[in-house]
Motif scaffolding. Structure first.
Motif, short mmCIF file in Angstrom:
data_model
loop_
_atom_site.label_atom_id
_atom_site.label_comp_id
_atom_site.label_asym_id
_atom_site.label_seq_id
_atom_site.Cartn_x
_atom_site.Cartn_y
_atom_site.Cartn_z
N ALA A 313 45.81 78.15 1.99
CA ALA A 313 45.38 76.80 2.76
C ALA A 313 44.88 75.65 1.76
CB ALA A 313 44.27 76.95 3.82
N ASP A 314 44.24 76.29 0.91
CA ASP A 314 43.67 75.26 0.03
C ASP A 314 44.58 74.76 -1.11
OD1 ASP A 314 40.95 75.24 0.90
OD2 ASP A 314 40.51 76.86 -0.63
N ASP A 315 45.71 75.71 -1.46
CA ASP A 315 46.68 75.10 -2.44
C ASP A 315 47.66 74.35 -1.80
OD1 ASP A 315 45.51 76.94 -4.22
OD2 ASP A 315 46.80 78.44 -4.05
N LEU A 316 47.77 74.30 -0.32
CA LEU A 316 48.66 73.39 0.54
C LEU A 316 48.47 72.01 0.19
CD1 LEU A 316 49.36 75.40 3.42
CD2 LEU A 316 51.20 74.62 1.97
N ALA A 317 47.11 71.77 -0.21
CA ALA A 317 46.72 70.34 -0.24
C ALA A 317 47.72 69.61 -1.54
CB ALA A 317 45.20 70.18 -0.84
N ALA A 318 47.96 70.45 -2.48
CA ALA A 318 48.60 69.89 -3.59
C ALA A 318 50.02 69.52 -3.12
CB ALA A 318 48.74 70.88 -4.81
N TRP A 319 50.65 70.58 -2.39
CA TRP A 319 51.93 70.03 -1.95
C TRP A 319 52.16 68.89 -0.89
CZ3 TRP A 319 56.23 72.56 -3.58
CH2 TRP A 319 55.95 73.76 -4.19
N ARG A 320 50.99 68.64 -0.14
CA ARG A 320 50.82 67.59 0.87
C ARG A 320 50.79 66.26 0.23
NH1 ARG A 320 49.94 70.09 5.62
NH2 ARG A 320 48.57 71.83 5.66
N GLU A 321 50.13 66.37 -0.95
CA GLU A 321 50.17 64.93 -1.99
C GLU A 321 51.41 64.83 -2.79
OE1 GLU A 321 47.74 62.78 -1.87
OE2 GLU A 321 46.61 63.80 -0.33
N SER A 322 52.15 66.04 -2.90
CA SER A 322 53.47 65.83 -3.99
C SER A 322 54.52 65.04 -3.21
CB SER A 322 54.12 67.12 -4.12
OG SER A 322 54.52 67.77 -2.80
N ALA A 323 55.60 64.79 -3.65
CA ALA A 323 56.74 64.20 -3.37
C ALA A 323 57.64 64.85 -2.36
CB ALA A 323 57.76 63.54 -4.33
N VAL A 324 57.43 66.17 -2.17
CA VAL A 324 57.95 67.23 -1.18
C VAL A 324 57.59 66.82 0.26
CG1 VAL A 324 58.31 69.73 -0.46
CG2 VAL A 324 58.18 69.14 -3.08
N THR A 325 58.67 66.95 0.99
CA THR A 325 58.61 66.43 2.42
C THR A 325 58.81 67.72 3.43
OG1 THR A 325 60.70 65.85 2.69
CG2 THR A 325 59.11 64.26 2.20
N THR A 326 59.63 68.63 2.75
CA THR A 326 59.76 69.84 3.63
C THR A 326 59.63 71.03 2.88
OG1 THR A 326 61.42 68.54 5.03
CG2 THR A 326 61.57 71.06 4.85
N LEU A 327 58.72 71.96 3.19
CA LEU A 327 58.85 73.24 2.59
C LEU A 327 59.89 74.26 3.33
CD1 LEU A 327 55.18 74.05 2.35
CD2 LEU A 327 56.46 73.00 0.53
N LEU A 328 60.75 74.87 2.25
CA LEU A 328 61.80 75.98 2.91
C LEU A 328 61.09 77.25 2.76
CD1 LEU A 328 65.20 74.18 1.72
CD2 LEU A 328 63.64 73.59 3.83
N VAL A 329 60.93 78.04 3.58
CA VAL A 329 60.39 79.48 3.36
C VAL A 329 61.34 80.45 4.35
CG1 VAL A 329 57.95 78.56 3.26
CG2 VAL A 329 58.78 78.99 5.54
N SER A 330 61.08 81.67 3.65
CA SER A 330 61.81 82.74 4.36
C SER A 330 60.82 83.97 4.67
CB SER A 330 62.93 83.36 3.44
OG SER A 330 62.25 83.73 2.31
N GLY A 331 61.01 84.89 5.53
CA GLY A 331 60.36 86.03 5.92
C GLY A 331 60.75 86.63 7.48
N ASP A 332 59.92 87.49 7.65
CA ASP A 332 59.99 88.17 8.83
C ASP A 332 59.40 87.37 9.92
OD1 ASP A 332 57.30 88.99 8.44
OD2 ASP A 332 57.84 90.94 8.20
N VAL A 333 59.43 87.73 11.14
CA VAL A 333 58.84 86.76 12.38
C VAL A 333 57.31 86.82 11.87
CG1 VAL A 333 58.11 86.92 14.88
CG2 VAL A 333 60.52 87.35 14.05
N ALA A 334 56.63 87.67 11.67
CA ALA A 334 55.02 87.78 11.59
C ALA A 334 54.73 86.81 10.16
CB ALA A 334 54.47 89.15 11.11
N LYS A 335 55.35 86.87 9.25
CA LYS A 335 55.28 86.12 8.08
C LYS A 335 55.67 84.55 8.23
CE LYS A 335 56.37 85.59 3.39
NZ LYS A 335 57.16 86.30 2.07
N LEU A 336 56.73 84.28 9.12
CA LEU A 336 56.93 82.87 9.61
C LEU A 336 55.88 82.39 10.34
CD1 LEU A 336 60.90 82.92 10.35
CD2 LEU A 336 59.67 82.42 8.35
N ALA A 337 55.46 83.10 11.25
CA ALA A 337 54.33 82.58 12.14
C ALA A 337 52.90 82.43 11.40
CB ALA A 337 53.83 83.50 13.17
N ALA A 338 52.71 83.36 10.47
CA ALA A 338 51.40 83.02 9.58
C ALA A 338 51.64 81.66 8.79
CB ALA A 338 51.25 84.14 8.72
N ILE A 339 52.74 81.54 8.37
CA ILE A 339 52.96 80.34 7.56
C ILE A 339 53.02 79.13 8.36
CG2 ILE A 339 54.59 78.84 6.25
CD1 ILE A 339 55.84 81.80 5.00
N ALA A 340 53.42 78.93 9.35
CA ALA A 340 53.54 78.05 10.20
C ALA A 340 51.97 77.62 10.82
CB ALA A 340 54.35 78.35 11.69
#
Length: 345
Positions: A313-340
């Protein structure tokens, strides 16, 4: 742009066959608020067919190729597929294109690889002619329509299908600065990989170069940047990083020949050249486990999200400030829910 991160589902490459439960995973991801899904291709499954099949199980998600390889299809064939999928999905298709590398382009597709930026510029120009429903005529260094020669009976043709959207988004995959600048100039977005969110000035400069060129289509505010990000949630940071190290070792060590590996160059620019050299030497010598172990934690953390939820959650701050607009992730249902949960906080 800060704080506006979107989530996309990255559909992994197939191995011997389609991963089980894909349709259910896609439906779950859409319910969790994943805004898009992206299919890739190399020299196995293609990127377009899964989007048609799985996209029919969704109602809101955008359907992107991440990426469709240019050498796999002529520009007009790609444009035909794009128009078809855009109609079938009700205007949800995104055409992501990439030049790939010489081993795949020349070894698998039997096409020449040199001068990929020139070829990309010509390819996109022809795709846009088709999408504009113009009579397609192009006389470039790499593509000529109608074909000069043969029977001499070829003629410039216009698509019989009326595109649902003449401005269907075209995105380019890129790693080097010149290719990133080209994406900013001629495309509607950039598909990035191994993006250093904490230190993205290098890529912002490349993007700004493209945006400043005469005729550039967009400014930064209207430009999409997606990035495939490995997310591994675990209390032990090193244990989480261990799940990412084999992937980085594969790309840095084995995805390309020695001296012609674009992924190696990406990490070398970040300051990890010594580590990359060791990883590549070990990998090419057949010592894959040792190559993975040689990937330093700092190299993993530069491009991935690893560790306990609070750290991520803390590390995501850098991504929010970056030029990236969409994070593409993969995983099973539990992992996708946790990332969301972490991204949508």
């Amino acid at each position: 742009m800060a704080g506006q991160l979107k989530l996309g589902l990255a559909l992994s490459y197939w191995s011997a066959g389609p991963p089980p439960g894909l349709a259910e995973l896609v439906a779950t991801a859409e319910g969790l608020g994943y805004e898009s899904m992206w299919a890739a291709e190399a020299y196995g499954s293609d990127a377009l067919t899964p989007l048609a099949w799985l996209g029919s199980r969704t109602t809101r998600m955008r359907l992107g190729t991440g990426i469709a390889q240019m050498s796999a299809r002529t520009p007009v064939a790609t444009a035909m597929a794009a128009m078809t999928l855009d109609h079938l999905s009700g205007g949800r298709f995104v055409l992501g294109l990439g030049a790939s590398g010489p081993q795949v382009v020349e070894g698998w597709y039997g096409q020449p690889y040199p001068r990929p930026l020139e070829r990309t510029r010509e390819y996109v120009a022809i795709v846009r002619q088709v999408l504009a429903r113009e009579r397609v005529a192009y006389h470039g260094k790499h593509y000529q329509l109608p074909h000069p020669g043969g029977t001499g009976l070829g003629k410039a043709l216009r698509s019989t299908v009326h595109p649902l959207r003449t401005d269907l988004p075209v995105m380019l995959a890129a790693e080097g600065p010149r290719n990133v600048a080209l994406a900013a100039e001629i495309a509607d977005g950039w598909i990035s990989v191994f993006y250093p969110a904490r230190d993205d000035a290098f890529y912002r400069k490349a993007l700004a170069e493209g945006f400043s060129r005469p005729g550039a289509r967009h400014t930064q505010d209207a430009f999409e940047v997606t990035c495939k990000v490995e997310v591994e949630i675990a209390d032990d940071v090193e244990a989480a990083a261990d799940r990412v190290r084999p992937l980085l070792a594969l790309y840095v060590g084995g995805m390309g020949a020695k001296g012609a590996n674009f992924h190696y160059e990406v990490f070398a620019r970040m300051g990890f050249e010594a580590a990359c050299t060791r990883v590549q030497d070990l990998y090419l010598a057949g010592h894959k486990a040792e190559a993975a172990a040689a990937v330093p934690l700092a190299m993993v953390e530069a491009v991935a999200l690893v560790g306990p939820p609070a750290k991520i959650a803390d590390d995501l701050a850098a991504w929010r400030e970056s030029a990236v607009t969409t994070l593409l992730v993969s995983g099973d249902v539990a992992k996708l829910a946790a990332i969301a949960d972490l991204v949508h906080r």
